[in-house]
Design a protein around this motif. Structure first.
Motif, short mmCIF file in Angstrom:
data_model
loop_
_atom_site.label_atom_id
_atom_site.label_comp_id
_atom_site.label_asym_id
_atom_site.label_seq_id
_atom_site.Cartn_x
_atom_site.Cartn_y
_atom_site.Cartn_z
N ASN A 11 45.54 36.53 47.09
CA ASN A 11 45.04 37.05 48.35
C ASN A 11 46.15 36.98 49.40
O ASN A 11 46.26 36.01 50.14
CB ASN A 11 43.82 36.26 48.80
N ASN B 9 37.37 45.83 45.30
CA ASN B 9 36.88 45.03 46.41
C ASN B 9 35.94 43.94 45.89
O ASN B 9 34.92 44.25 45.28
CB ASN B 9 36.15 45.94 47.40
N GLY C 206 46.72 39.84 51.35
CA GLY C 206 46.46 40.94 52.27
C GLY C 206 47.19 42.21 51.89
O GLY C 206 47.49 43.04 52.75
N SER C 207 47.48 42.38 50.60
CA SER C 207 48.25 43.54 50.17
C SER C 207 47.47 44.83 50.38
O SER C 207 46.26 44.88 50.22
CB SER C 207 48.64 43.39 48.70
N ARG C 208 48.21 45.89 50.74
CA ARG C 208 47.60 47.19 51.01
C ARG C 208 48.30 48.33 50.26
O ARG C 208 47.67 49.27 49.86
CB ARG C 208 47.64 47.49 52.50
N THR C 209 49.61 48.24 50.12
CA THR C 209 50.37 49.32 49.49
C THR C 209 50.50 49.06 47.99
O THR C 209 50.36 47.91 47.54
CB THR C 209 51.78 49.43 50.10
N GLU D 54 52.84 46.16 47.18
CA GLU D 54 52.26 44.87 47.57
C GLU D 54 51.15 44.46 46.62
O GLU D 54 51.05 43.28 46.23
CB GLU D 54 51.71 44.94 48.99
N ILE D 55 50.31 45.41 46.22
CA ILE D 55 49.22 45.11 45.29
C ILE D 55 49.80 44.66 43.95
O ILE D 55 49.33 43.70 43.34
CB ILE D 55 48.29 46.33 45.13
#
Length: 159
Positions: free
Chosen positions: A125, A94, A127-130, A133-134
């Motif tokens: 940036n 983060n 908004g990746s979460r999984t 996606e990251i």
């Protein structure tokens, strides 16, 4: 052939001219597994490094991404990686908080100029979460950085 080398490569009519690229995903995590898979598709010599194994010699063609900033080995792994002339080093996490790698490296006596080589956050940036996606955001950011581009949809810098 169209006369546009980029177009010819995109349509499979010409081979891309790609220098050697390497990627080390530190710590065996779901993100690391996806990152290595995608990087190999892009022609990287990519592998997962787990502490306890011998860290191979890394030259300036390698990018290193630490995929877990909670591991107790974080500082020692980064210190060891920073001893090599790798092209790029980053730690996932983060961006609103100072990364734990800073204290870990300071505690090991790593100089500030070496600590400054470590990027955080990593990737674009989007908004990746999984984990997939990251990994996509991360590998896209590395490709953009290698190509001297800002990433995202700002195409003005590439004209």
């Amino acid at each position: 052939m169209s006369g546009d080398p980029s177009c010819d490569v995109a349509h499979g009519k010409a081979a891309p001219e790609v220098e050697h690229r390497g990627l080390v995903a530190v710590f065996d995590t779901p993100v690391a597994q996806h990152l290595v898979r995608y990087a190999k598709d892009l022609g990287y010599n990519a592998f997962v490094y787990e502490p306890g194994e011998a860290l191979p010699e890394l030259d300036g063609s390698y990018d290193v991404v630490v995929t877990n900033h909670h591991r107790e080995e974080l500082g020692t792994v980064l210190r060891d990686v920073l001893a090599f002339p790798v092209r790029w080093v980053g730690v996932m996490g983060n961006p609103r908080h100072e990364g734990p790698h800073v204290k870990a490296l300071k505690d090991l006596g790593v100089p500030d100029e070496q600590i400054a080589r470590v990027h955080r956050p990593v990737g674009l940036n989007i908004g990746s979460r999984t984990p997939p996606e990251i990994a996509i955001a991360t590998i896209a950011g590395l490709v953009a950085d290698r190509n001297g581009r800002p990433g995202g949809f700002d195409f003005q810098a590439s004209m």
